[in-house]
Write a protein that holds these residues in place. Structure first.
Motif, PDB file in Angstrom:
ATOM      1  N   ILE A  38      12.765  11.336  -4.448  1.00 11.21           N
ATOM      2  CA  ILE A  38      12.997  10.207  -3.547  1.00 11.21           C
ATOM      3  C   ILE A  38      11.898   9.157  -3.721  1.00 11.21           C
ATOM      4  CG2 ILE A  38      13.133   9.526  -1.118  1.00 11.21           C
ATOM      5  CD1 ILE A  38      14.352  12.292  -0.560  1.00 11.21           C
ATOM      6  N   SER A  39      10.661   9.605  -3.904  1.00 15.47           N
ATOM      7  CA  SER A  39       9.550   8.665  -4.062  1.00 15.47           C
ATOM      8  C   SER A  39       9.698   7.815  -5.321  1.00 15.47           C
ATOM      9  CB  SER A  39       8.226   9.436  -4.116  1.00 15.47           C
ATOM     10  OG  SER A  39       8.017  10.163  -2.928  1.00 15.47           O
ATOM     11  N   SER A  40      10.276   8.377  -6.363  1.00 18.79           N
ATOM     12  CA  SER A  40      10.426   7.615  -7.601  1.00 18.79           C
ATOM     13  C   SER A  40      11.369   6.432  -7.447  1.00 18.79           C
ATOM     14  CB  SER A  40      10.915   8.530  -8.725  1.00 18.79           C
ATOM     15  OG  SER A  40      12.210   9.033  -8.441  1.00 18.79           O
ATOM     16  N   PHE A  41      12.255   6.480  -6.448  1.00 16.40           N
ATOM     17  CA  PHE A  41      13.177   5.365  -6.221  1.00 16.40           C
ATOM     18  C   PHE A  41      12.522   4.228  -5.438  1.00 16.40           C
ATOM     19  CE2 PHE A  41      16.278   8.892  -6.705  1.00 16.40           C
ATOM     20  CZ  PHE A  41      16.981   8.390  -7.771  1.00 16.40           C
ATOM     21  N   ALA A  42      11.354   4.465  -4.857  1.00 17.45           N
ATOM     22  CA  ALA A  42      10.713   3.443  -4.026  1.00 17.45           C
ATOM     23  C   ALA A  42       9.929   2.432  -4.841  1.00 17.45           C
ATOM     24  CB  ALA A  42       9.800   4.107  -2.996  1.00 17.45           C
ATOM     25  N   THR A  43       9.686   2.699  -6.111  1.00 15.33           N
ATOM     26  CA  THR A  43       8.971   1.744  -6.965  1.00 15.33           C
ATOM     27  C   THR A  43       9.905   0.585  -7.302  1.00 15.33           C
ATOM     28  OG1 THR A  43       7.682   3.552  -7.910  1.00 15.33           O
ATOM     29  CG2 THR A  43       7.680   1.466  -9.106  1.00 15.33           C
TER      30      THR A  43
ATOM     31  N   PHE B  33       0.837  -1.198   0.000  1.00 16.13           N
ATOM     32  CA  PHE B  33       0.000   0.000   0.000  1.00 16.13           C
ATOM     33  C   PHE B  33       0.874   1.250   0.000  1.00 16.13           C
ATOM     34  CE2 PHE B  33      -2.422   3.315   2.169  1.00 16.13           C
ATOM     35  CZ  PHE B  33      -3.582   3.336   1.403  1.00 16.13           C
ATOM     36  N   LEU B  34       1.982   1.187   0.736  1.00 15.14           N
ATOM     37  CA  LEU B  34       2.900   2.328   0.772  1.00 15.14           C
ATOM     38  C   LEU B  34       3.526   2.563  -0.598  1.00 15.14           C
ATOM     39  CD1 LEU B  34       4.208   4.444   2.643  1.00 15.14           C
ATOM     40  CD2 LEU B  34       6.046   2.782   3.059  1.00 15.14           C
ATOM     41  N   ARG B  35       3.873   1.496  -1.302  1.00 16.26           N
ATOM     42  CA  ARG B  35       4.478   1.644  -2.632  1.00 16.26           C
ATOM     43  C   ARG B  35       3.508   2.308  -3.608  1.00 16.26           C
ATOM     44  NH1 ARG B  35       6.155  -4.134  -2.489  1.00 16.26           N
ATOM     45  NH2 ARG B  35       8.116  -4.251  -1.347  1.00 16.26           N
ATOM     46  N   VAL B  36       2.267   1.880  -3.588  1.00 14.97           N
ATOM     47  CA  VAL B  36       1.281   2.477  -4.495  1.00 14.97           C
ATOM     48  C   VAL B  36       1.071   3.946  -4.152  1.00 14.97           C
ATOM     49  CG1 VAL B  36      -1.115   2.367  -5.283  1.00 14.97           C
ATOM     50  CG2 VAL B  36       0.157   0.258  -4.890  1.00 14.97           C
ATOM     51  N   LEU B  37       0.995   4.258  -2.850  1.00 20.43           N
ATOM     52  CA  LEU B  37       0.840   5.652  -2.446  1.00 20.43           C
ATOM     53  C   LEU B  37       2.040   6.480  -2.885  1.00 20.43           C
ATOM     54  CD1 LEU B  37      -0.701   7.816  -0.833  1.00 20.43           C
ATOM     55  CD2 LEU B  37       0.522   7.035   1.216  1.00 20.43           C
ATOM     56  N   ILE B  38       3.239   5.923  -2.726  1.00 23.35           N
ATOM     57  CA  ILE B  38       4.452   6.627  -3.140  1.00 23.35           C
ATOM     58  C   ILE B  38       4.467   6.836  -4.655  1.00 23.35           C
ATOM     59  CG2 ILE B  38       6.956   6.364  -3.333  1.00 23.35           C
ATOM     60  CD1 ILE B  38       6.915   5.066  -0.578  1.00 23.35           C
ATOM     61  N   PHE B  39       3.954   5.868  -5.392  1.00 19.66           N
ATOM     62  CA  PHE B  39       3.913   6.008  -6.858  1.00 19.66           C
ATOM     63  C   PHE B  39       3.066   7.211  -7.258  1.00 19.66           C
ATOM     64  CE2 PHE B  39       1.527   5.075 -10.774  1.00 19.66           C
ATOM     65  CZ  PHE B  39       2.578   5.040 -11.679  1.00 19.66           C
ATOM     66  N   PHE B  40       1.912   7.364  -6.631  1.00 17.98           N
ATOM     67  CA  PHE B  40       1.055   8.500  -6.965  1.00 17.98           C
ATOM     68  C   PHE B  40       1.661   9.812  -6.466  1.00 17.98           C
ATOM     69  CE2 PHE B  40      -2.100   5.152  -7.582  1.00 17.98           C
ATOM     70  CZ  PHE B  40      -2.710   5.589  -8.743  1.00 17.98           C
ATOM     71  N   ILE B  41       2.418   9.756  -5.363  1.00 16.13           N
ATOM     72  CA  ILE B  41       3.125  10.964  -4.919  1.00 16.13           C
ATOM     73  C   ILE B  41       4.150  11.383  -5.962  1.00 16.13           C
ATOM     74  CG2 ILE B  41       4.765  11.858  -3.212  1.00 16.13           C
ATOM     75  CD1 ILE B  41       3.297  10.251  -1.093  1.00 16.13           C
TER      76      ILE B  41
END
Length: 547
Positions: free
Chosen positions: A426-431, A320-328
């Motif tokens: 930073i969020s783009s690296f979490a995918t 869920f965190l990854r999907v949220l980070i993707f939209f961020i």
């Protein structure tokens, strides 16, 4: 326009020469049948290879009284020279049976049957087949007077050792990653899936490179229609070279004009094994550690291999965190631009005053700030990748800090914009999947422009267009947004949420074949009641001392 037609004629001639078969009469002097004369065969090989220095020719004399001349030909570097000397040359020189024979054909037959202590020995009569085997790392044995050759499988040479993949690291699970050797990569998967139904089909692609490509799937689990479709698309590829799996990915994908990936690639054998067990097909390409997996769905790019090794509640939270980070990473700069440009009433008053004070000295509108900072960060990111590893990360980090601080002090951008862009980067690296992360980096610019045009209405319209586009896509016949569209409630246990393993009784719909059963019924852990579990001291073992 005579030059235009000449150019077309040259292009057609080049295409015809690319498709020309090696057995055509024009090339018969170098690609016909093997000659009886050994010297003529060796001259043909030298002529065809341009007297290349890495073509090794070792001539021997064998047979009765050493009257029959033979030659061993291989390419240095891609053949296992140690195996050639120990199991091939020594076997021929020390064979007592060969020393009794006079006919060259009998000698080659004996070499193929008994003398050579190597597997994969077979005969070839066409020079074209000999060249294909030679360039693939095999060793060719010729004899004077025989119109065929013996080819021994001696593929080898230097290769990279098996290490943990750098791009898909996991805190739990296997530390093995694919390398550039096709046979090694296939063996890594076979060590995990020890089942005879794990089928592998090899083919050669590229009229010039002759690259080995392998198709792997589990018979009985994988959908037969999908297997036929993959084979059909691979067979339809006509190209001179296949240098990496990305060539094949771009030639067989369903939707070429999209930033979103429709084929998944990985460096992890355990991830390939897990997808094969779900009914997918793996495509291996010699010379690259990246293996393609088809069909692929959207939610698959947000899943990581350690999600299945951890407890379901932890895996669900992380997904869920990854999907949220993707939209961020997708719309965070656009939301800031839209809020500061059109919807100031939606920002808290205290925060709005702070942002207005910061932007007072900035000469550019918010959209120009966002585009300038995004382009700057993309430049730094690309520079960090291209620079040597020892200084690449340091340059990207220091460069971002220096440029951001200098831009704020110069009054070009506001501190709030630097924070937004930094969080987005930073969020783009979490995918987990790089292909999906870079898609978000591209689409992000369109959302920024849409927000600068109509505010939040543009962002919402952009999201609607994006989801309509995603729902229209397919990957080898499977809807890209499965199991959301079409809506399949049974498969929701392995999407944004990861339900406990004991609930995954069946494989995903639209992927598996008739064998949909994954595990036994009612696998939920059923420990005994607390009152039923007693220690030996509580129960008494019958050996208490008598009073």
């Amino acid at each position: 326009m005579p030059f235009f037609f000449k150019g077309n004629q040259k292009a057609k001639k080049n295409q015809e020469s690319l498709k020309t078969d090696d057995s055509s009469p024009e090339n018969d002097h170098v690609t016909g049948n093997i000659r009886q004369s050994l010297s003529e065969n060796l001259n043909i090989i030298k002529e065809k290879t341009g007297n290349s220095s890495d073509i090794v020719v070792r001539q021997l004399k064998t047979g009765l009284g050493g009257q029959v001349e033979t030659a061993i030909v291989y390419v240095a570097g891609i053949a296992d020279e140690k195996a050639i000397h120990e199991f091939l040359i020594e076997s021929i020189l020390n064979s007592k049976e060969l020393k009794k024979k006079e006919d060259s054909r009998d000698i080659l037959d004996s070499i193929a049957a008994d003398a050579v202590a190597l597997g994969g020995v077979h005969q070839k009569e066409r020079l074209a087949s000999v060249f294909d085997s030679l360039m693939a790392g095999d060793t060719v044995i010729l004899a004077d007077g025989a119109q065929f050759a013996v080819v021994a499988s001696t593929k080898g040479g230097e290769k990279r050792s098996i290490k943990e993949p750098e791009n898909q690291q996991a805190f739990r699970g296997s530390r093995e990653g694919f390398i550039e050797s096709l046979d090694t990569n296939l063996s890594l998967v076979r060590r995990i899936v020890k089942n005879p139904n794990l089928w592998v089909e090899k083919m050669t692609m590229g009229s010039v490179t002759k690259t080995d490509v392998a198709l792997m799937y589990i018979n009985g689990i994988c959908n037969e229609k999908t297997v036929k479709e993959v084979k059909k698309r691979l067979a339809g590829i006509e190209i001179d070279s296949i240098l990496e799996s990305g060539y094949i990915e771009q030639l067989i994908e369903d939707v070429p004009f999209t930033t979103f990936p429709t084929i998944y690639h990985t460096e992890r054998p355990d991830m390939v094994a897990g997808n094969l067990l779900e009914g997918r097909i793996a495509i291996f390409v010699d010379g690259t550690p990246f293996v393609l997996l088809v069909p692929a769905v959207f939610i698959q790019f947000f899943q990581s291999v350690e999600d299945y090794y951890s407890r379901f509640d932890i895996a669900t939270f992380i997904r869920f965190l990854r999907v949220l980070i993707f939209f961020i990473s997708l719309i965070a700069p656009a939301v800031y631009v839209g809020a500061t440009t059109f919807h100031q009433e939606m920002i808290p008053t205290e925060l709005l005053i702070v942002i207005a004070a910061q932007r007072e000295i900035v000469p550019f509108p918010a959209v120009v700030e966002a585009l300038m900072m995004e382009v700057s960060f993309e430049i730094l990111r690309e520079a960090g990748i291209r620079l040597p590893k020892a200084i690449g990360s340091a340059v990207s980090i220091v460069g971002a800090i220096v440029i951001g601080q200098a831009a704020v002090q110069a009054g070009i951008v506001s501190p709030a914009m630097v924070i937004i862009v930094a969080i987005t980067a930073i969020s783009s690296f979490a995918t987990p999947a790089f292909a999906m992360a870079i898609s978000a980096r591209i689409v992000r610019f369109f959302f920024i422009i849409a927000a600068a045009t109509t505010g939040f209405y543009g962002i919402i319209l952009g999201l609607i267009i994006m989801f309509v586009h995603l729902n229209s896509m397919r990957s080898f016949g499977v809807p890209y947004m499965t199991p959301f569209a079409p809506f399949i409630p049974k498969n929701w246990g392995d999407t944004i949420f990861r339900s406990p393993w004991w609930t995954h009784e069946k494989r995903p719909e639209l992927l598996g074949n008739d064998n949909k059963l994954r595990q036994g019924h009612d696998q939920k852990p059923q420990p005994p009641e607390p009152g039923d579990m007693k220690t030996d001291q509580q129960k008494g073992d019958g050996n208490e001392p008598q009073h």
